[in-house]
Design a protein around this motif. Structure first.
Motif, PDB file in Angstrom:
ATOM      1  N   ALA A 145       0.882  -1.242   0.009  1.00 36.80           N
ATOM      2  CA  ALA A 145       0.114  -0.099  -0.165  1.00 36.80           C
ATOM      3  C   ALA A 145       0.736   1.201   0.084  1.00 36.80           C
ATOM      4  N   LEU A 146       0.479   2.122  -1.164  1.00 37.42           N
ATOM      5  CA  LEU A 146       1.242   3.379  -0.925  1.00 37.42           C
ATOM      6  C   LEU A 146       0.281   4.417  -0.776  1.00 37.42           C
ATOM      7  N   GLY A 147       0.480   5.920  -0.581  1.00 39.10           N
ATOM      8  CA  GLY A 147      -0.082   6.907  -0.495  1.00 39.10           C
ATOM      9  C   GLY A 147       0.755   7.968   0.518  1.00 39.10           C
ATOM     10  N   PHE A 148       0.142   8.845   1.082  1.00 35.69           N
ATOM     11  CA  PHE A 148       0.322   9.796   2.100  1.00 35.69           C
ATOM     12  C   PHE A 148      -0.174   9.726   3.446  1.00 35.69           C
ATOM     13  N   ILE A 149       0.432   9.591   4.186  1.00 32.88           N
ATOM     14  CA  ILE A 149       0.117   9.538   5.877  1.00 32.88           C
ATOM     15  C   ILE A 149       1.059  10.514   6.732  1.00 32.88           C
ATOM     16  N   GLY A 150       0.099  10.929   7.499  1.00 28.11           N
ATOM     17  CA  GLY A 150       0.827  11.841   8.670  1.00 28.11           C
ATOM     18  C   GLY A 150       0.224  11.602   9.994  1.00 28.11           C
ATOM     19  N   GLY A 151       1.156  12.085  11.166  1.00 27.80           N
ATOM     20  CA  GLY A 151       0.509  12.040  12.482  1.00 27.80           C
ATOM     21  C   GLY A 151       0.344  10.770  12.948  1.00 27.80           C
ATOM     22  N   PHE A 152      -0.318  10.890  14.341  1.00 26.89           N
ATOM     23  CA  PHE A 152      -0.885   9.533  15.084  1.00 26.89           C
ATOM     24  C   PHE A 152      -1.769   8.752  14.393  1.00 26.89           C
ATOM     25  N   THR A 153      -2.495   9.427  13.377  1.00 24.17           N
ATOM     26  CA  THR A 153      -3.578   8.722  12.688  1.00 24.17           C
ATOM     27  C   THR A 153      -2.737   7.926  11.538  1.00 24.17           C
ATOM     28  N   GLY A 154      -2.012   8.698  10.937  1.00 28.58           N
ATOM     29  CA  GLY A 154      -1.398   7.852  10.116  1.00 28.58           C
ATOM     30  C   GLY A 154      -0.566   6.645  10.576  1.00 28.58           C
ATOM     31  N   ALA A 155       0.278   6.777  11.747  1.00 29.76           N
ATOM     32  CA  ALA A 155       0.840   5.801  12.488  1.00 29.76           C
ATOM     33  C   ALA A 155      -0.024   4.638  12.540  1.00 29.76           C
ATOM     34  N   PHE A 156      -1.474   4.827  13.078  1.00 27.40           N
ATOM     35  CA  PHE A 156      -2.254   3.869  13.193  1.00 27.40           C
ATOM     36  C   PHE A 156      -2.648   3.292  11.993  1.00 27.40           C
ATOM     37  N   ILE A 157      -2.625   3.893  10.778  1.00 27.19           N
ATOM     38  CA  ILE A 157      -3.120   3.120   9.573  1.00 27.19           C
ATOM     39  C   ILE A 157      -1.851   2.125   9.084  1.00 27.19           C
ATOM     40  N   ARG A 158      -0.822   2.747   9.252  1.00 29.12           N
ATOM     41  CA  ARG A 158       0.388   1.763   8.798  1.00 29.12           C
ATOM     42  C   ARG A 158       0.623   0.874   9.855  1.00 29.12           C
ATOM     43  N   ASP A 159       0.624   1.051  11.131  1.00 27.50           N
ATOM     44  CA  ASP A 159       0.722  -0.355  12.013  1.00 27.50           C
ATOM     45  C   ASP A 159      -0.291  -1.258  11.912  1.00 27.50           C
ATOM     46  N   THR A 160      -1.631  -0.710  11.614  1.00 27.50           N
ATOM     47  CA  THR A 160      -2.518  -1.745  11.578  1.00 27.50           C
ATOM     48  C   THR A 160      -2.567  -2.633  10.338  1.00 27.50           C
ATOM     49  N   LEU A 161      -1.929  -1.975   9.181  1.00 24.59           N
ATOM     50  CA  LEU A 161      -1.864  -2.566   8.128  1.00 24.59           C
ATOM     51  C   LEU A 161      -0.592  -3.733   8.085  1.00 24.59           C
ATOM     52  N   HIS A 162       0.473  -3.410   8.950  1.00 23.26           N
ATOM     53  CA  HIS A 162       1.317  -4.176   9.185  1.00 23.26           C
ATOM     54  C   HIS A 162       1.157  -5.454   9.875  1.00 23.26           C
ATOM     55  N   GLU A 163       0.251  -5.194  11.035  1.00 25.24           N
ATOM     56  CA  GLU A 163      -0.337  -6.110  11.712  1.00 25.24           C
ATOM     57  C   GLU A 163      -1.048  -7.321  11.026  1.00 25.24           C
ATOM     58  N   GLU A 164      -1.787  -6.646   9.741  1.00 17.13           N
ATOM     59  CA  GLU A 164      -2.511  -7.792   8.940  1.00 17.13           C
ATOM     60  C   GLU A 164      -1.398  -8.259   7.829  1.00 17.13           C
ATOM     61  N   GLY A 165      -0.301  -7.996   8.172  1.00 17.37           N
ATOM     62  CA  GLY A 165       0.614  -8.640   6.987  1.00 17.37           C
ATOM     63  C   GLY A 165       0.740  -7.890   5.706  1.00 17.37           C
ATOM     64  N   ILE A 166       0.470  -6.679   5.927  1.00 13.90           N
ATOM     65  CA  ILE A 166       0.487  -6.006   4.473  1.00 13.90           C
ATOM     66  C   ILE A 166       1.760  -4.894   4.397  1.00 13.90           C
ATOM     67  N   GLY A 167       2.208  -5.035   3.208  1.00 15.40           N
ATOM     68  CA  GLY A 167       3.378  -4.089   3.394  1.00 15.40           C
ATOM     69  C   GLY A 167       3.176  -2.633   3.072  1.00 15.40           C
ATOM     70  N   THR A 168       3.761  -1.808   3.389  1.00 14.16           N
ATOM     71  CA  THR A 168       3.460  -0.517   3.126  1.00 14.16           C
ATOM     72  C   THR A 168       4.688   0.440   2.633  1.00 14.16           C
ATOM     73  N   ASP A 169       4.559   1.579   1.898  1.00  9.89           N
ATOM     74  CA  ASP A 169       5.478   2.071   1.428  1.00  9.89           C
ATOM     75  C   ASP A 169       5.195   3.922   1.419  1.00  9.89           C
ATOM     76  N   PHE A 170       4.494   4.228   2.521  1.00 14.17           N
ATOM     77  CA  PHE A 170       3.858   5.638   2.687  1.00 14.17           C
ATOM     78  C   PHE A 170       4.876   6.452   2.603  1.00 14.17           C
ATOM     79  N   ILE A 171       4.423   7.724   2.188  1.00 16.41           N
ATOM     80  CA  ILE A 171       5.159   9.087   2.097  1.00 16.41           C
ATOM     81  C   ILE A 171       4.561   9.801   3.281  1.00 16.41           C
ATOM     82  N   ARG A 172       5.528   9.974   4.353  1.00 17.73           N
ATOM     83  CA  ARG A 172       5.025  10.850   5.573  1.00 17.73           C
ATOM     84  C   ARG A 172       4.888  12.412   5.244  1.00 17.73           C
ATOM     85  N   VAL A 173       3.970  12.926   5.786  1.00 17.81           N
ATOM     86  CA  VAL A 173       3.493  14.309   5.297  1.00 17.81           C
ATOM     87  C   VAL A 173       3.512  14.966   6.835  1.00 17.81           C
TER      88      VAL A 173
END
Length: 313
Positions: free
Chosen positions: A55-83
């Motif tokens: 999963a790619l896209g733009f994430i930021g802040g504590f909410t972005g961290a939740f999105i990234r961490d939840t996907l990792h817990e589900e075994g999904i790779g991410t390559d988000f750009i921090r904003v």
């Protein structure tokens, strides 16, 4: 590898309040938090169906961290750009009278961050799949999907676009691998109102003539149509109680792609897509592999050679 892009991810906060009192104190009976956004939904269903995805896209802040961490817990790779700023929170308030949605705006994206996304996607190679899903935020170039499809499709990247309006219309000439408008979105593209499969047929064929390689037009409970160089096909949808339509279209895309990258079988991919979309619609969350497999035998597909072929399967 199947890559998905979500330009404006969210935390979807689903809140159940039995009897909502305006201007008063309300207590939640139940709450759930999910990483949200159409591309993220596609990645989550792909992972559940056993397909590898990033999963790619733009994430930021504590909410972005939740999105990234939840996907990792589900075994999904991410390559988000921090904003700068926080990824948005979308509130879905469910009461006895219905459902109300309150969507956040999301952080601003700089030109440098857009350039970084382009750089990441430029690394995709022939055989990779790229899913561009959802609307394009106002802070981003309106032609972003068109530009990316025009660059990557000629390289052999299978570009899938699940959007509507101008964002969808402009990519068609660049030979996207798959587009998935529903019948309302298809009608919007051509400035008409479409209410049944017979009315949809000529416009689906026009999209192929204009450049799309595969087109799936969903019609909710009335089934779906697949337009491809190999032919036109109609699918029924399984019978069941619709609980939640959010993510059903994303699940259709994921079901189609999970089977196609594994088998290359167009019709079986179409069948799995319909089963996955229905399984999500019949559930309070995105579908599971077991739910999809249970519905697969109910999905019937037949070729459409002439308008007279349309109807019950």
């Amino acid at each position: 590898m199947i890559y998905t892009v979500t330009l404006n991810p969210s935390i979807d906060l689903v809140v159940n309040v039995p009897s909502f009192q305006l201007n008063g104190l309300n207590r939640m009976q139940k709450e759930q938090k999910f990483p949200g956004g159409k591309g993220i939904n596609v990645s989550r269903v792909l992972s559940r169906l056993g397909a590898e995805t990033t999963a790619l896209g733009f994430i930021g802040g504590f909410t972005g961290a939740f999105i990234r961490d939840t996907l990792h817990e589900e075994g999904i790779g991410t390559d988000f750009i921090r904003v700068d700023g926080d990824s948005r929170i979308n509130i879905k308030l469910k009461t006895e009278d219905g459902e109300t949605e309150i969507n956040g705006q999301g952080p601003s994206i700089s030109e440098e961050q857009i350039a970084l996304l382009r750089e990441k996607l430029n690394a995709l190679a022939e055989g990779d799949v790229l899913v561009l899903a959802g609307s394009i935020p106002r802070s981003l170039p309106a032609g972003l999907y068109e530009d990316l499809t025009g660059i990557l499709s000629p390289r052999g990247v299978k570009v899938v676009v699940d959007a509507s309006g101008e964002a969808l219309g402009k990519v068609i000439a660049h030979r996207p691998f798959l587009i998935k408008p529903n019948h309302h979105e298809l009608g919007e593209l051509f400035g008409v109102t479409l209410t049944n499969a017979m009315e949809i047929l000529p416009y689906g064929h026009q999209l192929l003539e204009q450049g799309a390689r595969h087109v799936i037009v969903s019609m909710a409970g009335a089934g779906a149509l697949l337009f491809a160089e190999e032919g036109t096909y109609q699918a029924t949808v399984p019978q069941g109680k619709v609980i939640n339509s959010v993510g059903a279209g994303d699940s259709l895309v994921a079901g189609f792609l999970s089977t196609y990258v594994r088998t290359g079988d167009l019709l079986e991919s179409f069948r799995c897509g319909i089963a996955a979309g229905s399984a999500t619609a019949f559930s309070s969350d995105l579908c599971t592999k077991n739910q999809v497999e249970q519905l697969l035998p109910q999905v019937k597909i037949k070729p459409v050679v002439h308008p007279i072929d349309l109807g019950a399967i």
